[in-house]
Design an enzyme around this catalytic site. Structure first.
Site: not given
Length: 264
Positions: A53, A64
């Site tokens: 990924e 994030d």
């Protein structure tokens, strides 16, 4: 074009037959620089990651955690450009036969052009996109482009989602459904939220064939626990930290260690 069978789904099914399930490994493109990020992704594939990924660095990475934010800011400061994504995917695919998904916030794709992005990703050998901030009911253009270019589209499912929403995500996703283990940002947690197990069960009821759990998984033991109910485990922060602190060699060791959680 006729849509090809999903290489991502094929790899995950194979991992479920041969082992407990699949390991999906995340790294940002361009961290700490483009060449090293390519070398790191190749090392991940050779050390036990079943699916790669590649994250697209973005100026406002709302989902994030601190480690990944720091890495993506380093990539941006180092001159990351969107064209680097296609170059990185191509170079990785030339070296290893492991599917490469690209995880990206939606704005960069829109700015590039949705069909053009899909075309160039497919040409580079990419498997598809993980899109954390767009939902299937807002993704008509991407769904059409993914079909036209034979790419997987991985949508996210969260514990707060209604059954109706989970059904839509299950029907619209190909490759797998990205199952968010806890509400909030990515990172490592000492214990996975029990919501992940319940969410995966709800997704199965809504027709999801393959579900991979992400956000919070950082050890072989957590991978093994996730694979008791999910088809794959997604690890990001632990791998980015290993690359940051010890380079590609440390990363390869960390991937091999965490991949032990997929063994029967």
């Amino acid at each position: 074009m006729t849509r090809q069978a999903s290489s991502v789904a094929e790899v995950i099914r194979s991992a479920n037959r041969d082992r407990r399930g699949a390991l999906v490994g995340y790294l940002p493109v361009g961290f700490p620089d483009l060449d090293t990020s390519v070398e790191a992704a190749i090392a991940m594939a050779r050390s036990g990651a079943d699916v790669l990924e590649f994250g697209v660095p973005y100026s406002d990475p709302v989902m994030d955690g601190a480690v990944i934010q720091e890495a993506t800011q380093t990539a941006l400061a180092g001159g990351f450009r969107l064209a680097h994504v296609f170059e990185a995917v191509r170079r990785v695919r030339e070296a290893v036969d492991v599917p490469v998904l690209v995880m990206t916030y939606w704005n960069p794709v829109v700015q590039y052009g949705v069909d053009a992005f899909a075309r160039d990703l497919a040409a580079a050998g990419g498997a598809g996109l993980i899109t954390p901030d767009i939902t299937p009911d807002s993704a008509d253009e991407w769904i059409a482009a993914s079909e036209a270019h034979g790419l997987d589209r991985v949508f996210l499912a969260a514990p707060s989602s209604t059954d109706e929403r989970l059904g839509l995500v299950s029907r619209s996703s190909t490759g797998f459904v990205y199952t968010v283990s806890t509400m909030g940002i990515t990172g490592e947690r000492a214990e996975l939220d029990a919501a992940a197990r319940g969410l995966t069960a709800r997704l199965r009821e809504q027709g999801a064939e393959l579900a991979c759990v992400g956000i919070g998984i950082s050890t072989a033991e957590q991978v093994a626990a996730a694979l008791e109910y999910a088809d794959g485990a997604i690890v990001g922060t632990a791998f980015v930290r290993a690359l940051r602190d010890g380079g590609v060699e440390r990363l390869a060791e960390t991937v091999a260690s965490i991949a032990q959680g997929t063994a029967r």
